[in-house]
Write a protein that holds these residues in place. Structure first.
Motif, PDB file in Angstrom:
ATOM      1  N   TYR A 180      75.229  18.698  28.579  1.00  0.00           N
ATOM      2  CA  TYR A 180      76.516  19.333  28.281  1.00  0.00           C
ATOM      3  C   TYR A 180      76.517  20.777  28.803  1.00  0.00           C
ATOM      4  N   ILE A 181      75.425  21.496  28.539  1.00  0.00           N
ATOM      5  CA  ILE A 181      75.371  22.905  28.961  1.00  0.00           C
ATOM      6  C   ILE A 181      75.425  22.997  30.493  1.00  0.00           C
ATOM      7  N   CYS A 182      74.658  22.154  31.171  1.00  0.00           N
ATOM      8  CA  CYS A 182      74.701  22.146  32.652  1.00  0.00           C
ATOM      9  C   CYS A 182      76.120  21.828  33.133  1.00  0.00           C
ATOM     10  N   SER A 183      76.779  20.913  32.464  1.00  0.00           N
ATOM     11  CA  SER A 183      78.121  20.515  32.902  1.00  0.00           C
ATOM     12  C   SER A 183      79.121  21.658  32.739  1.00  0.00           C
ATOM     13  N   VAL A 184      78.945  22.456  31.683  1.00  0.00           N
ATOM     14  CA  VAL A 184      79.826  23.623  31.490  1.00  0.00           C
ATOM     15  C   VAL A 184      79.686  24.569  32.693  1.00  0.00           C
ATOM     16  N   TYR A 185      78.437  24.891  33.038  1.00  0.00           N
ATOM     17  CA  TYR A 185      78.231  25.843  34.149  1.00  0.00           C
ATOM     18  C   TYR A 185      78.660  25.247  35.490  1.00  0.00           C
ATOM     19  N   ALA A 186      78.422  23.937  35.656  1.00  0.00           N
ATOM     20  CA  ALA A 186      78.822  23.301  36.920  1.00  0.00           C
ATOM     21  C   ALA A 186      80.343  23.299  37.048  1.00  0.00           C
ATOM     22  N   ALA A 187      81.028  22.972  35.949  1.00  0.00           N
ATOM     23  CA  ALA A 187      82.498  22.912  36.002  1.00  0.00           C
ATOM     24  C   ALA A 187      83.081  24.290  36.328  1.00  0.00           C
ATOM     25  N   LYS A 188      82.427  25.347  35.831  1.00  0.00           N
ATOM     26  CA  LYS A 188      82.917  26.707  36.135  1.00  0.00           C
ATOM     27  C   LYS A 188      82.903  26.971  37.643  1.00  0.00           C
ATOM     28  N   LEU A 189      81.947  26.361  38.349  1.00  0.00           N
ATOM     29  CA  LEU A 189      81.875  26.531  39.803  1.00  0.00           C
ATOM     30  C   LEU A 189      82.816  25.559  40.520  1.00  0.00           C
ATOM     31  N   MET A 190      82.925  24.336  40.009  1.00  0.00           N
ATOM     32  CA  MET A 190      83.681  23.287  40.720  1.00  0.00           C
ATOM     33  C   MET A 190      85.194  23.433  40.543  1.00  0.00           C
ATOM     34  N   VAL A 191      85.640  23.784  39.345  1.00  0.00           N
ATOM     35  CA  VAL A 191      87.093  23.802  39.064  1.00  0.00           C
ATOM     36  C   VAL A 191      87.851  24.748  40.011  1.00  0.00           C
ATOM     37  N   PRO A 192      87.385  25.993  40.206  1.00  0.00           N
ATOM     38  CA  PRO A 192      88.168  26.875  41.107  1.00  0.00           C
ATOM     39  C   PRO A 192      88.243  26.351  42.543  1.00  0.00           C
ATOM     40  N   ARG A 193      87.224  25.570  42.975  1.00  0.00           N
ATOM     41  CA  ARG A 193      87.222  25.037  44.347  1.00  0.00           C
ATOM     42  C   ARG A 193      87.920  23.681  44.440  1.00  0.00           C
ATOM     43  N   LYS A 194      88.306  23.160  43.272  1.00  0.00           N
ATOM     44  CA  LYS A 194      89.036  21.881  43.199  1.00  0.00           C
ATOM     45  C   LYS A 194      88.293  20.735  43.875  1.00  0.00           C
ATOM     46  N   ARG A 195      86.974  20.725  43.686  1.00  0.00           N
ATOM     47  CA  ARG A 195      86.216  19.554  44.111  1.00  0.00           C
ATOM     48  C   ARG A 195      84.826  19.555  43.469  1.00  0.00           C
ATOM     49  N   GLY A 196      84.279  18.356  43.332  1.00  0.00           N
ATOM     50  CA  GLY A 196      82.933  18.243  42.768  1.00  0.00           C
ATOM     51  C   GLY A 196      82.738  16.911  42.074  1.00  0.00           C
ATOM     52  N   LEU A 197      81.476  16.620  41.836  1.00  0.00           N
ATOM     53  CA  LEU A 197      81.092  15.373  41.170  1.00  0.00           C
ATOM     54  C   LEU A 197      79.941  15.681  40.211  1.00  0.00           C
ATOM     55  N   ILE A 198      80.105  15.249  38.970  1.00  0.00           N
ATOM     56  CA  ILE A 198      79.015  15.366  37.986  1.00  0.00           C
ATOM     57  C   ILE A 198      78.617  13.950  37.565  1.00  0.00           C
ATOM     58  N   VAL A 199      77.306  13.695  37.566  1.00  0.00           N
ATOM     59  CA  VAL A 199      76.801  12.364  37.195  1.00  0.00           C
ATOM     60  C   VAL A 199      75.831  12.528  36.024  1.00  0.00           C
ATOM     61  N   ASN A 200      76.093  11.836  34.923  1.00  0.00           N
ATOM     62  CA  ASN A 200      75.100  11.747  33.848  1.00  0.00           C
ATOM     63  C   ASN A 200      74.273  10.492  34.076  1.00  0.00           C
ATOM     64  N   VAL A 201      72.959  10.648  34.159  1.00  0.00           N
ATOM     65  CA  VAL A 201      72.121   9.447  34.263  1.00  0.00           C
ATOM     66  C   VAL A 201      71.927   8.914  32.836  1.00  0.00           C
ATOM     67  N   SER A 202      72.479   7.736  32.605  1.00  0.00           N
ATOM     68  CA  SER A 202      72.468   7.147  31.265  1.00  0.00           C
ATOM     69  C   SER A 202      71.833   5.770  31.352  1.00  0.00           C
ATOM     70  N   SER A 203      72.205   4.866  30.468  1.00  0.00           N
ATOM     71  CA  SER A 203      71.673   3.492  30.571  1.00  0.00           C
ATOM     72  C   SER A 203      72.476   2.577  29.672  1.00  0.00           C
ATOM     73  N   ALA A 204      72.166   1.274  29.762  1.00  0.00           N
ATOM     74  CA  ALA A 204      72.852   0.283  28.923  1.00  0.00           C
ATOM     75  C   ALA A 204      72.585   0.515  27.437  1.00  0.00           C
ATOM     76  N   GLY A 205      71.643   1.390  27.118  1.00  0.00           N
ATOM     77  CA  GLY A 205      71.428   1.784  25.720  1.00  0.00           C
ATOM     78  C   GLY A 205      72.651   2.475  25.132  1.00  0.00           C
ATOM     79  N   GLY A 206      73.572   2.904  25.981  1.00  0.00           N
ATOM     80  CA  GLY A 206      74.834   3.491  25.493  1.00  0.00           C
ATOM     81  C   GLY A 206      75.799   2.435  24.974  1.00  0.00           C
ATOM     82  N   LEU A 207      75.516   1.170  25.265  1.00  0.00           N
ATOM     83  CA  LEU A 207      76.419   0.079  24.861  1.00  0.00           C
ATOM     84  C   LEU A 207      75.973  -0.536  23.541  1.00  0.00           C
ATOM     85  N   SER A 208      74.711  -0.859  23.458  1.00  0.00           N
ATOM     86  CA  SER A 208      74.215  -1.460  22.214  1.00  0.00           C
ATOM     87  C   SER A 208      72.728  -1.167  22.076  1.00  0.00           C
TER      88      SER A 208
END
Ligand SMILES: NC(=O)c1ccc[n+]([C@@H]2O[C@H](COP(=O)([O-])OP(=O)(O)OC[C@H]3O[C@@H](n4cnc5c(N)ncnc54)[C@H](O)[C@@H]3O)[C@@H](O)[C@H]2O)c1
Length: 324
Positions: free
Chosen positions: A139-167
């Motif tokens: 979450y903290i990394c995403s806050v700082y990344a969004a601060k850089l990406m939003v003014p330039r109107k482009r970017g991609l953030i990927v959370n590496v997760s897993s099927a453990g998020g489902l069940s």
């Protein structure tokens, strides 16, 4: 002559890239021509470290693949380290950041040690071992990344997760953390959409990382039939670079905003974009009916007889979450 590499000129950060999936992603982003900032706590190779991996080793392998790689020592459990990382990238790259991969994870050994123990018999500190780096830091990394990406109107953030998020898989702190990673992608994407910044959650399958292979050799999961099945899934699993191919294809996709706010399975992206693993194997998605039935019934026959194009729709997959 213009470079033919699809990510030439792009600036990426991959957190936790001394080994495992983070290293695999850094290698593929580098091979695709990106400038890749990699993070971790270990700068130099440590003699006698049973798992191994260091920022210098990853950087040297990325460079061998033709990428530009900048190692940054960063402990992702420390807020000041995280802020310093993004300040540095902003300074070096004049505010440009195209891709952030939230991958750092400090919970793998803790999960193995607590395998098959109910949550009340585990040290409550296992929550922090898993989720301080594996969720809060994302979450903290995403806050700082969004601060850089939003003014330039482009970017991609990927959370590496897993099927453990489902069940339920492994333990409670793991599943809650993964569901948190998924929900973070979905909710952040709502707020980022009008700024043309994409946020997705990526589910690799079982991945044969150096750490998991070491854990299997040490018998940290214990013994038994379930452990054997888990170990087989890992040892025959995806290479760490397969998730890297998934991220690289997303980063190069001009229509990536169509995927924002979604959970993406690495093997589904392999089918969609048409890539196979770096060892030449076509990886199966948990949405392939034959694969899913073979896994749940522990019988390989379904995978053999049901064609891979027969898939479980995503809406049906979400029923497996079983929360209502
Ligand atoms: N391995 C699998 O089979 C698998 C499958 C699906 C999803 N995943 C997910 O992929 C992610 C990465 O897992 P992995 O298996 O590659 O783990 P790993 O233990 O092999 O690697 C984790 C990386 O994070 C780094 N790290 C740990 N604590 C850190 C800290 N405090 N500061 C900075 N860096 C730190 C480690 O040094 C390492 O580089 C996790 O979210 C995991 O749940 C793994």
């Amino acid at each position: 002559m213009a470079s033919l590499k699809p990510l030439a000129g792009k600036v990426c950060i991959v957190t936790g890239a001394t080994r495992g999936i983070g290293k695999g992603i850094a290698l593929q982003l580098g091979a695709a021509g990106a400038t890749v900032y990699i993070t971790g706590r270990t700068l130099k190779k440590r003699e006698g470290d049973p798992v191994g991996g260091s920022l210098e080793e990853t950087a040297s392998e990325v460079k061998k693949k033709g990428g530009d790689c900048i190692p940054v020592q960063c402990d992702h459990s420390k807020d000041n380290d995280i802020k310093a990382l993004f300040d540095r990238v902003s300074r070096d790259q004049d505010g440009q950041l195209d891709v952030l991969v939230n991958n750092a994870y400090s919970g793998v050994q803790a999960i193995a040690n607590a395998y098959n123990k109910p949550f009340w018999e585990q040290d409550p500190g296992v929550w922090d071992e898993i989720n301080v780096v594996g969720l809060r830091n994302h979450y903290i990394c995403s806050v700082y990344a969004a601060k850089l990406m939003v003014p330039r109107k482009r970017g991609l953030i990927v959370n590496v997760s897993s099927a453990g998020g489902l069940s339920y898989i492994f333990n409670v702190a793991y599943g809650v953390g993964k569901e948190g990673c998924d929900r973070m992608a979905v909710d952040c994407a709502i707020e980022l959409k009008k700024h043309n910044v994409a946020f997705v959650s990526l589910w690799p399958g079982a991945v044969r990382t150096e750490n998991l292979i070491h854990i299997i050799n040490e018998k940290s999961f214990g013994e038994g039939k379930d452990v054997k099945i888990l170990e087989e899934a890992i040892t025959s699993g995806e290479t760490p670079e397969y998730a890297g191919l998934a991220v690289t294809h997303l980063a190069a996709d001009p229509n990536v905003m169509k995927k924002t706010g979604r959970i993406l399975i690495a093997a589904d992206l392999g089918n969609e974009y048409g890539f196979v693993d770096v060892d030449g194997v076509r990886r199966s998605s948990m949405r392939e009916l034959g694969f899913a039935l073979s896994f749940t019934t522990k019988s390989p026959i379904f995978k053999k007889i049901i064609p891979s194009f027969i898939r479980i729709p995503c809406w049906m997959l979400s029923l497996a979450g079983n929360k209502f």
